[in-house]
Design a protein around this motif. Structure first.
Motif, PDB file in Angstrom:
ATOM      1  N   THR A   1     143.079 -60.119  -7.348  1.00 47.41           N
ATOM      2  CA  THR A   1     141.819 -60.830  -7.115  1.00 47.41           C
ATOM      3  C   THR A   1     140.637 -59.865  -7.176  1.00 47.41           C
ATOM      4  OG1 THR A   1     142.013 -60.523  -4.720  1.00 47.41           O
ATOM      5  CG2 THR A   1     142.925 -62.553  -5.645  1.00 47.41           C
ATOM      6  N   ALA A   2     139.474 -60.432  -7.487  1.00 46.32           N
ATOM      7  CA  ALA A   2     138.222 -59.680  -7.430  1.00 46.32           C
ATOM      8  C   ALA A   2     137.403 -60.203  -6.258  1.00 46.32           C
ATOM      9  CB  ALA A   2     137.431 -59.846  -8.732  1.00 46.32           C
ATOM     10  N   ILE A   3     136.806 -59.288  -5.520  1.00 44.68           N
ATOM     11  CA  ILE A   3     135.991 -59.644  -4.364  1.00 44.68           C
ATOM     12  C   ILE A   3     134.542 -59.315  -4.705  1.00 44.68           C
ATOM     13  CG2 ILE A   3     135.643 -59.311  -1.892  1.00 44.68           C
ATOM     14  CD1 ILE A   3     138.513 -58.163  -1.821  1.00 44.68           C
ATOM     15  N   LEU A   4     133.696 -60.336  -4.716  1.00 46.44           N
ATOM     16  CA  LEU A   4     132.302 -60.184  -5.112  1.00 46.44           C
ATOM     17  C   LEU A   4     131.374 -60.482  -3.947  1.00 46.44           C
ATOM     18  CD1 LEU A   4     132.307 -61.920  -8.635  1.00 46.44           C
ATOM     19  CD2 LEU A   4     132.906 -59.563  -8.032  1.00 46.44           C
ATOM     20  N   ASP A   5     130.272 -59.754  -3.888  1.00 47.49           N
ATOM     21  CA  ASP A   5     129.277 -59.907  -2.829  1.00 47.49           C
ATOM     22  C   ASP A   5     127.982 -60.426  -3.450  1.00 47.49           C
ATOM     23  OD1 ASP A   5     127.489 -59.726  -0.774  1.00 47.49           O
ATOM     24  OD2 ASP A   5     127.970 -57.670  -0.216  1.00 47.49           O
ATOM     25  N   PHE A   6     127.603 -61.649  -3.096  1.00 45.52           N
ATOM     26  CA  PHE A   6     126.431 -62.302  -3.670  1.00 45.52           C
ATOM     27  C   PHE A   6     125.183 -62.154  -2.800  1.00 45.52           C
ATOM     28  CE2 PHE A   6     129.906 -64.145  -5.927  1.00 45.52           C
ATOM     29  CZ  PHE A   6     129.410 -64.516  -7.169  1.00 45.52           C
ATOM     30  N   THR A   7     125.226 -61.243  -1.827  1.00 49.17           N
ATOM     31  CA  THR A   7     124.088 -61.098  -0.920  1.00 49.17           C
ATOM     32  C   THR A   7     122.822 -60.714  -1.665  1.00 49.17           C
ATOM     33  OG1 THR A   7     125.586 -60.419   0.858  1.00 49.17           O
ATOM     34  CG2 THR A   7     123.253 -59.933   1.143  1.00 49.17           C
TER      35      THR A   7
ATOM     36  N   LYS B   1     123.291 -70.141 -26.614  1.00 49.84           N
ATOM     37  CA  LYS B   1     123.741 -68.833 -27.100  1.00 49.84           C
ATOM     38  C   LYS B   1     124.001 -67.867 -25.943  1.00 49.84           C
ATOM     39  CE  LYS B   1     121.629 -68.939 -31.701  1.00 49.84           C
ATOM     40  NZ  LYS B   1     120.693 -68.268 -32.637  1.00 49.84           N
ATOM     41  N   LEU B   2     123.305 -68.058 -24.837  1.00 52.22           N
ATOM     42  CA  LEU B   2     123.505 -67.179 -23.688  1.00 52.22           C
ATOM     43  C   LEU B   2     124.848 -67.414 -23.002  1.00 52.22           C
ATOM     44  CD1 LEU B   2     119.969 -67.047 -22.032  1.00 52.22           C
ATOM     45  CD2 LEU B   2     121.157 -65.219 -23.256  1.00 52.22           C
ATOM     46  N   LEU B   3     125.472 -68.547 -23.282  1.00 50.47           N
ATOM     47  CA  LEU B   3     126.812 -68.753 -22.751  1.00 50.47           C
ATOM     48  C   LEU B   3     127.787 -67.770 -23.393  1.00 50.47           C
ATOM     49  CD1 LEU B   3     127.053 -72.658 -22.709  1.00 50.47           C
ATOM     50  CD2 LEU B   3     126.761 -71.164 -20.737  1.00 50.47           C
ATOM     51  N   VAL B   4     127.565 -67.472 -24.651  1.00 44.18           N
ATOM     52  CA  VAL B   4     128.441 -66.558 -25.381  1.00 44.18           C
ATOM     53  C   VAL B   4     128.171 -65.112 -24.987  1.00 44.18           C
ATOM     54  CG1 VAL B   4     129.173 -65.784 -27.667  1.00 44.18           C
ATOM     55  CG2 VAL B   4     128.561 -68.188 -27.282  1.00 44.18           C
ATOM     56  N   ASP B   5     126.897 -64.775 -24.824  1.00 43.39           N
ATOM     57  CA  ASP B   5     126.517 -63.416 -24.427  1.00 43.39           C
ATOM     58  C   ASP B   5     125.404 -63.530 -23.387  1.00 43.39           C
ATOM     59  OD1 ASP B   5     125.775 -60.828 -24.077  1.00 43.39           O
ATOM     60  OD2 ASP B   5     125.598 -60.334 -26.204  1.00 43.39           O
ATOM     61  N   ALA B   6     125.795 -63.420 -22.128  1.00 42.82           N
ATOM     62  CA  ALA B   6     124.844 -63.626 -21.024  1.00 42.82           C
ATOM     63  C   ALA B   6     124.287 -62.326 -20.477  1.00 42.82           C
ATOM     64  CB  ALA B   6     125.541 -64.403 -19.905  1.00 42.82           C
ATOM     65  N   ARG B   7     124.522 -61.214 -21.147  1.00 47.08           N
ATOM     66  CA  ARG B   7     124.116 -59.924 -20.595  1.00 47.08           C
ATOM     67  C   ARG B   7     122.612 -59.799 -20.438  1.00 47.08           C
ATOM     68  NH1 ARG B   7     127.315 -56.043 -24.571  1.00 47.08           N
ATOM     69  NH2 ARG B   7     126.595 -57.709 -25.996  1.00 47.08           N
ATOM     70  N   ASP B   8     121.848 -60.461 -21.314  1.00 47.38           N
ATOM     71  CA  ASP B   8     120.390 -60.361 -21.216  1.00 47.38           C
ATOM     72  C   ASP B   8     119.846 -60.982 -19.928  1.00 47.38           C
ATOM     73  OD1 ASP B   8     120.244 -59.020 -23.576  1.00 47.38           O
ATOM     74  OD2 ASP B   8     119.650 -60.755 -24.794  1.00 47.38           O
ATOM     75  N   LEU B   9     120.645 -61.836 -19.286  1.00 50.90           N
ATOM     76  CA  LEU B   9     120.194 -62.420 -18.020  1.00 50.90           C
ATOM     77  C   LEU B   9     120.126 -61.385 -16.905  1.00 50.90           C
ATOM     78  CD1 LEU B   9     122.261 -65.748 -17.957  1.00 50.90           C
ATOM     79  CD2 LEU B   9     119.816 -65.506 -18.450  1.00 50.90           C
ATOM     80  N   GLU B  10     120.902 -60.304 -17.063  1.00 48.80           N
ATOM     81  CA  GLU B  10     120.960 -59.252 -16.044  1.00 48.80           C
ATOM     82  C   GLU B  10     121.292 -59.825 -14.663  1.00 48.80           C
ATOM     83  OE1 GLU B  10     120.967 -55.965 -16.004  1.00 48.80           O
ATOM     84  OE2 GLU B  10     120.908 -55.877 -18.199  1.00 48.80           O
ATOM     85  N   LEU B  11     122.228 -60.778 -14.645  1.00 50.55           N
ATOM     86  CA  LEU B  11     122.679 -61.361 -13.369  1.00 50.55           C
ATOM     87  C   LEU B  11     123.754 -60.441 -12.809  1.00 50.55           C
ATOM     88  CD1 LEU B  11     123.400 -65.095 -12.646  1.00 50.55           C
ATOM     89  CD2 LEU B  11     124.770 -63.284 -11.650  1.00 50.55           C
ATOM     90  N   ARG B  12     123.421 -59.779 -11.717  1.00 56.56           N
ATOM     91  CA  ARG B  12     124.318 -58.789 -11.126  1.00 56.56           C
ATOM     92  C   ARG B  12     124.685 -59.173  -9.697  1.00 56.56           C
ATOM     93  NH1 ARG B  12     122.180 -52.841 -13.067  1.00 56.56           N
ATOM     94  NH2 ARG B  12     121.675 -53.384 -15.227  1.00 56.56           N
ATOM     95  N   VAL B  13     125.937 -58.947  -9.369  1.00 56.19           N
ATOM     96  CA  VAL B  13     126.394 -59.145  -7.988  1.00 56.19           C
ATOM     97  C   VAL B  13     127.273 -57.963  -7.610  1.00 56.19           C
ATOM     98  CG1 VAL B  13     126.274 -61.653  -8.114  1.00 56.19           C
ATOM     99  CG2 VAL B  13     128.404 -60.508  -8.675  1.00 56.19           C
ATOM    100  N   GLY B  14     127.365 -57.688  -6.326  1.00 56.32           N
ATOM    101  CA  GLY B  14     128.142 -56.549  -5.857  1.00 56.32           C
ATOM    102  C   GLY B  14     129.632 -56.736  -6.079  1.00 56.32           C
ATOM    103  N   LEU B  15     130.296 -55.648  -6.410  1.00 49.94           N
ATOM    104  CA  LEU B  15     131.755 -55.637  -6.533  1.00 49.94           C
ATOM    105  C   LEU B  15     132.324 -54.911  -5.320  1.00 49.94           C
ATOM    106  CD1 LEU B  15     134.411 -56.118  -8.074  1.00 49.94           C
ATOM    107  CD2 LEU B  15     133.992 -53.963  -9.287  1.00 49.94           C
ATOM    108  N   VAL B  16     132.937 -55.672  -4.417  1.00 46.89           N
ATOM    109  CA  VAL B  16     133.529 -55.079  -3.220  1.00 46.89           C
ATOM    110  C   VAL B  16     134.819 -54.353  -3.571  1.00 46.89           C
ATOM    111  CG1 VAL B  16     134.457 -55.558  -0.927  1.00 46.89           C
ATOM    112  CG2 VAL B  16     132.482 -56.842  -1.774  1.00 46.89           C
ATOM    113  N   GLY B  17     135.595 -54.946  -4.471  1.00 52.71           N
ATOM    114  CA  GLY B  17     136.833 -54.301  -4.869  1.00 52.71           C
ATOM    115  C   GLY B  17     137.772 -55.263  -5.554  1.00 52.71           C
ATOM    116  N   VAL B  18     138.925 -54.775  -5.917  1.00 48.25           N
ATOM    117  CA  VAL B  18     139.985 -55.555  -6.543  1.00 48.25           C
ATOM    118  C   VAL B  18     141.254 -55.296  -5.737  1.00 48.25           C
ATOM    119  CG1 VAL B  18     141.447 -55.791  -8.589  1.00 48.25           C
ATOM    120  CG2 VAL B  18     138.973 -55.536  -8.839  1.00 48.25           C
TER     121      VAL B  18
END
Length: 639
Positions: free
Chosen positions: A393-399, A470-487
């Protein structure tokens, strides 16, 4: 009504400062009254079949006791005045209060030698009120009957949000038996005690405040009794010593009376009732409250917890003269967050260390239906290369994206938000070679009705589909970032898979998508035979994901028998045969007799993922088929 208190005592102030509650709670001590309101007096007198109370033993250790009438009915408490309670109770052998009364002769009662505190809870309505004071008079008889007069100088109503509702009925035919009594406990708790604790959802927490000579007038010594509730298993026992109990602290009213007492006087008790059998487990010991990083080292993602190192234990069987009504189940509080395991319990599933600066960036979105989609994320900022095993699993932090949750005492429309830490865990649905560093992973998510995180992500996906597909295929330009707590996670393929049995309920298919992908990429080794039972209401959505995971050309030696259980029609093109894959469709739910049709079911390594009722039904069916269910790999899902 007025209060006799003169402010927070030093322990309460200390814990409030540690949690940054000191300013908003500066005058909240005025909520605690010196007399009981009329509704409290009526409540205690007419609504309570039992009353948990705290008293101290000769060494000053708090113990919780359970006061009841012999017939298990309300009415054993009377309130002749606003600051008086008279309790006519029957104490069974083994209850700590019997010994405490022997240690406190009547001559000392006028000097407030026998401190007492109680919490009255009506489990059927979640009403609860607390009181504290001392015993001013008592009479005892040889058969355990005791009449106590209590002088009450602290009274307060309290929030009901973690109380689990139960329907209790009288059960006067009891035969209390002390099966364990060790007042100088050392070593590990018996396994039956650990199971007793892990199966419980209701605890009564006793504490005490021993005043210093300098503060004895302003802050007199007293005891406290409180309630702690949650889902079964929310209180844990450390496996390494088998003696230390971990009690997570959920968002409450911020008064922190119990934690304040423990801060000043590091002792506490836990009393646990098994409501179907009437058994009572009494524990006492040394206590400490951990905050922040210290707490999270013991229980990941838990910011405040209390440890109790047991120094005394008593178990009395068949004691309570009331029981949960046969055929009924408790109604769990919707405020209780999911159970968190201790770091040492996670073992091999412990979260991989990724560093404090690790995050993921949204890379693409594939919409499968209005409430199911796969979100791909690029891994960035990790301290070292990240490796992922199929099923983890991946644990993400959306704070950072959504902001932290502001304190709220109650939230009737969204009770789970009270303890929302903005951290979510999803199974990784993409497959990765275990020895290859991973730079991108996929999470196949179900939109939860009312879910804050999935609501935001699915709203974004739907909006992009409408205006910027088109952003569904490549969404990197949105720069939507969330924290990665761990795997992390131990729900993974064995090192040398041979005969496997998988059971998935709905979106519980996601770990098996990763496992199928890993088996698809596997080369060499012995043949792998998989029987995969999938129960779903949307076969037209999930079956394409399964077929895609296994690929058009699975390796020689991989055989997958996929049994779909559904009430929905399945498009014919999804049933087309393919090398290594056989698909059969069955109507309705998975029947218990199905597991008997699985070849060599007793010899297969078994995995299941789905809602709790689904997993329970699968386990019962496998047990009836002769499988050893003790070794099943389980991966439930909760938000």
């Amino acid at each position: 009504m007025p209060t006799d208190l003169k402010g927070w005592h030093p322990g309460e102030l200390a814990i409030q400062r540690r949690l940054a509650f000191d300013e908003p709670m500066a005058m909240a001590w005025t909520w605690i009254e010196s007399e009981m309101p009329e509704q409290h007096r009526v409540f205690h007198s007419t609504r309570l079949p039992f009353l948990p109370v705290t008293t101290l033993d000769a060494r000053g250790r708090p113990w919780g006791s359970i006061l009841t009438a012999g017939d298990g009915k309300p009415g054993f408490i009377d309130s002749p005045r606003e600051n008086r309670l008279r309790i006519a109770t029957h104490l069974w052998k083994g209850d700590p209060l019997l010994e405490h009364l022997e240690a406190s002769p009547s001559a000392k009662l006028a000097d407030r030698a026998l401190l007492i505190a109680g919490i009255g809870i009506e489990l059927s309505t979640r009403r609860r009120n607390k009181m504290a004071g001392w015993v001013s008079n008592l009479t005892k008889s040889g058969n355990g009957d005791v009449v106590m007069d209590l002088h009450v100088n602290e009274a307060i109503g309290n929030c009901p949000k973690y109380i689990n509702v139960r329907d209790l009925i009288p059960h006067p035919d009891t035969h209390p038996t002390v099966t364990y009594r060790e007042l100088d406990f050392e070593g590990r708790l018996p396994d039956e005690f650990i199971s007793f604790i892990h199966e419980a959802d209701t605890f009564f927490l006793g504490s005490s405040y021993v005043s210093s000579p300098a503060n004895s007038t302003r802050f007199p010594s007293h005891v406290g009794m409180n309630h702690r509730g949650g889902r079964p298993g929310f209180v844990r026992v450390r496996p390494t010593d088998g003696r230390t109990i971990i009690l997570p602290d959920f968002s409450g009213n911020r008064i922190l009376s119990s934690l304040g007492n423990i801060e000043a006087t590091p002792l506490a008790s836990l009393t646990i009732i098994q409501f179907t059998t009437g058994d009572v487990l009494y524990l006492t010991g040394r206590a400490e409250t951990l905050v922040g990083e210290e707490a999270q080292k013991l229980m990941p993602r838990q910011n405040v917890l209390t440890t109790l190192e047991v120094s005394g234990a008593i178990l009395v069987r068949d004691a309570m003269p009331m029981r949960q009504r046969p055929g009924t189940l408790p109604t769990r509080s919707s405020y209780s967050p999911p159970v968190k395991l201790l770091a040492e319990e996670l073992g091999d599933s412990a979260v991989s260390s990724v560093g404090q600066d690790a995050f993921v960036r949204l890379a693409s979105i594939r919409i499968h239906s209005e409430d199911l989609a796969t979100f791909e994320w690029d891994i960035m900022g990790t301290r070292s290369a990240l490796h992922i095993t199929a099923g983890q699993t991946a644990i993400l932090d959306f704070t950072a994206l959504l902001g932290g949750v502001q304190y709220q005492h109650m939230a009737e429309g969204a009770p789970s938000s009270v303890n929302d830490d903005r951290i979510r865990t999803w199974t990784i649905s993409s497959a990765h070679a275990p020895d290859t560093p991973v730079t991108r992973f996929a999470l196949t998510m179900r939109r939860k009705p009312g879910g804050v995180i999935t609501g935001v992500l699915f709203t974004l996906a739907q909006r992009l589909a409408e205006v910027r597909p088109k952003l569904l295929v490549d969404a990197r330009d949105l720069e939507l970032r969330v924290g990665l707590v761990g795997v992390g996670g131990s729900f993974v393929l064995p090192a040398e898979p041979r005969a496997l049995l998988w059971a998935a309920g709905g979106v519980g298919v996601t770990p098996f998508l990763a496992m199928l992908g890993a088996l698809r990429e596997r080369r060499g080794g012995p043949p792998v035979d998989v029987v995969f039972a999938l129960a779903t209401r949307e076969p037209e959505v999930l079956l394409p994901l399964v077929r895609s995971a296994i690929g058009d050309h699975p390796p020689e030696g991989l055989s997958v028998r996929l049994d779909i259980f559904t009430d929905r029609p399945v498009p014919e093109e999804l049933l087309a045969p393919r090398d290594g894959l056989r698909v059969s469709v069955h109507a309705g739910r998975i029947p218990a007799k199905y597991w008997q049709s699985v070849p060599n079911v007793q010899e297969r390594e078994m995995y299941m993922c789905g809602p709790q009722p689904f997993e329970e039904a699968v386990q019962e069916g496998l047990k009836a088929a002769g499988a050893d269910v003790s070794g099943i790999h389980k991966e439930g899902f909760e938000y």
